[in-house]
Design a protein around this motif. Structure first.
Motif, PDB file in Angstrom:
ATOM      1  N   VAL A  12       0.851  -1.212   0.000  1.00 16.40           N
ATOM      2  CA  VAL A  12       0.000   0.000   0.000  1.00 16.40           C
ATOM      3  C   VAL A  12       0.875   1.245   0.000  1.00 16.40           C
ATOM      4  CG1 VAL A  12      -1.673   1.358   1.345  1.00 16.40           C
ATOM      5  CG2 VAL A  12      -1.958  -1.127   1.177  1.00 16.40           C
ATOM      6  N   GLN A  13       1.879   1.243   0.851  1.00 10.95           N
ATOM      7  CA  GLN A  13       2.755   2.416   0.967  1.00 10.95           C
ATOM      8  C   GLN A  13       3.482   2.689  -0.362  1.00 10.95           C
ATOM      9  OE1 GLN A  13       5.996   2.019   3.770  1.00 10.95           O
ATOM     10  NE2 GLN A  13       5.809   4.192   4.334  1.00 10.95           N
ATOM     11  N   SER A  14       3.999   1.608  -0.965  1.00  5.84           N
ATOM     12  CA  SER A  14       4.744   1.790  -2.225  1.00  5.84           C
ATOM     13  C   SER A  14       3.830   2.286  -3.336  1.00  5.84           C
ATOM     14  CB  SER A  14       5.360   0.459  -2.673  1.00  5.84           C
ATOM     15  OG  SER A  14       6.162  -0.067  -1.678  1.00  5.84           O
ATOM     16  N   ILE A  15       2.600   1.764  -3.374  1.00  4.13           N
ATOM     17  CA  ILE A  15       1.680   2.153  -4.451  1.00  4.13           C
ATOM     18  C   ILE A  15       1.293   3.631  -4.300  1.00  4.13           C
ATOM     19  CG2 ILE A  15      -0.620   1.721  -5.464  1.00  4.13           C
ATOM     20  CD1 ILE A  15      -0.134  -1.288  -4.601  1.00  4.13           C
ATOM     21  N   ALA A  16       1.028   4.045  -3.063  1.00  6.99           N
ATOM     22  CA  ALA A  16       0.675   5.456  -2.838  1.00  6.99           C
ATOM     23  C   ALA A  16       1.797   6.376  -3.324  1.00  6.99           C
ATOM     24  CB  ALA A  16       0.408   5.683  -1.347  1.00  6.99           C
TER      25      ALA A  16
END
Ligand SMILES: NC(=O)c1ccc[n+]([C@@H]2O[C@H](COP(=O)([O-])OP(=O)(O)OC[C@H]3O[C@@H](n4cnc5c(N)ncnc54)[C@H](O)[C@@H]3O)[C@@H](O)[C@H]2O)c1
Ligand SMILES: [Fe+2]
Length: 415
Positions: free
Chosen positions: A246-250
């Motif tokens: 999630v963090q990387s995609i954001a």
């Protein structure tokens, strides 16, 4: 002195008691399935020949996406295989989400060429086709048989995956999604041997992915991560992978949509899709995928676009039981502030997903599609029969799904 009968009885009772205790003791176990080998990074595809040599492969059937083939994205693979002296046959017949016809045609090609390895090369459609071909050819079974619960066939043909989109994570999942012959319904085959033996993830193959496909596939990966994090069968390892994704995609999705040539952001997205794929394959998905499989097939909606539209509505529905999980997701999306309650953080995560959809130009409602209200009940009934529904954290009824479809069809674009 004990009689023989007494000794036998005692042994039998002891056996029953210990077996019962042994069976009841393990709790919260989880199994984790992943490819035996992964090579990831810019230029990884140039090593494919060596990797297949180590696996003693003699002839590869490459199941490829037509566009990827036409764009010349397979040249590095060709050179590497030629240098390694590995024979190959390319089947560039994947033009859409795979159905039985494609699997039968490619399986015949595999048998004719005596291939001992199937390599999927393309987006999720090509990879899912390759996976189904390798299993079906190994055990001479139809796709319908492979989808039946308790199917016991095993794969003996090698399997590898080279993703050219950063979305499905199919290179690391034990799933293949197939269209029925009527192309109105999709079904999911889940089998331990659908997990590839080898994943080669090269962001250089993703540089020319158009912005809309980049956005849609990236949102598919985000949906995998969010659904896997909150799934009923989620566990610490899946959660760790999912929350990190999630963090990387954001961070990276807006960058790759805005500048497709940003290789560092492409690698971040490819790694995130990989992590989200591993997370959901080993835990589960939920209501977004259960519905999107149905509307994607009926109305020819790209998988990622259907997921993106449904995701905030399903999150709102699941929030009743997922406040804590969605608050953690809000944190990773960077939308929490000091002093916010957990409920506020949970709601902030849903708003952040809506904002991201809008920022990357994806629709926020079903209004622009040709979805029909008189089909809502049928869609809901099919979604309830989809394998993904089992892991949705909140209990779901047909009426709930109809209500979700109503909400997402009457909302304005990009709320
Ligand atoms: N097996 C799994 O675990 C899993 C998980 C989620 C979704 N799926 C399934 O995967 C399928 C969707 O896969 P997808 O979203 O990757 O889309 P896709 O494979 O259908 O590809 C989308 C489009 O992008 C094009 N394309 C692919 N790579 C390209 C590149 N590098 N450059 C230019 N164009 C390129 C393709 O030609 C196609 O037109 C659906 O059937 C979905 O249900 C499978
Ligand atoms: Fe998906």
């Amino acid at each position: 002195m004990k009689s023989l009968e007494q000794s036998l009885d005692n042994a039998l009772i002891e056996n029953i008691v210990t077996r019962t205790v042994d069976e009841l003791t393990p709790r919260g176990l989880f199994n984790f399935n992943a490819p035996r080998q992964t090579l990831m990074g810019e230029g990884a595809i140039l090593r494919i020949g060596e990797m297949l040599c180590h696996l003693d492969v003699s002839h590869v059937l490459v199941v490829a996406d037509r566009v990827v083939h036409e764009k010349g994205l397979m040249q590095s693979m060709r050179r590497s295989l030629e240098r390694a002296g590995i024979e190959f046959t390319i089947y560039p017949g994947i033009t859409r989400e795979p159905d039985e016809t494609v699997v039968v045609t490619a399986t015949e090609l595999l048998t004719r060429n005596n291939a001992d390895f199937v390599l999927g090369f393309g987006g999720g459609s090509a990879l899912d086709a390759a996976k189904a071909i390798a299993l079906s050819a190994s055990c001479q079974s139809s796709l319908q048989q492979m989808a039946e619960p308790g199917f016991s066939g095993r794969r003996v043909i090698g399997l590898g995956a080279v993703p050219t989109t950063a979305g499905t994570g199919s290179e690391v999942t034990d799933i293949s999604v197939i269209m029925r012959a009527d192309r109105q319904h999709k079904f999911v085959i889940k089998h331990v041997d659908l997990m590839p033996d080898l994943a080669i993830v090269d962001p250089g193959l993703m540089l020319n992915l158009p912005p809309l496909v980049t956005a849609a596939t990236g949102i598919d990966a985000l949906t995998h991560a969010i659904e896997a994090y909150a799934a009923r069968s989620s566990h610490p390892l899946a959660k760790a992978l999912a929350i990190c994704a999630v963090q990387s995609i954001a961070e990276a999705l807006p960058k790759v949509v805005g500048n497709g040539g940003d290789i560092a952001a492409r690698l971040t997205m490819a790694t995130a899709a990989y992590k989200a794929g591993l997370a959901f394959s080993n835990s589960g998905l939920g209501l977004v995928h259960a519905i999107s499989h149905q509307i994607g097939a009926r109305y020819s909606l790209a998988h990622g676009i259907a997921n993106g539209i449904l995701l905030p509505y399903v999150m709102r529905f699941n929030a009743l039981v997922c406040q804590h999980e969605y608050a953690a997701i809000a944190h990773m999306l960077g939308v929490t502030r000091a002093g916010m309650t957990e409920r506020e953080q949970c709601m902030a995560s849903i708003d952040a997903v809506r904002q991201l959809l809008s920022d990357i130009g994806l629709p926020g409602s079903l209004t622009g599609t040709n979805i029909r209200r008189d089909e809502f009940s049928a869609i809901a009934a099919e979604a309830l029969a989809d394998i993904c529904i089992r892991d949705n954290p909140r209990e779901v009824t047909e009426a709930d799904i109809v209500q979700l479809l109503e909400e997402s069809s009457s909302a304005k674009e990009n709320l």
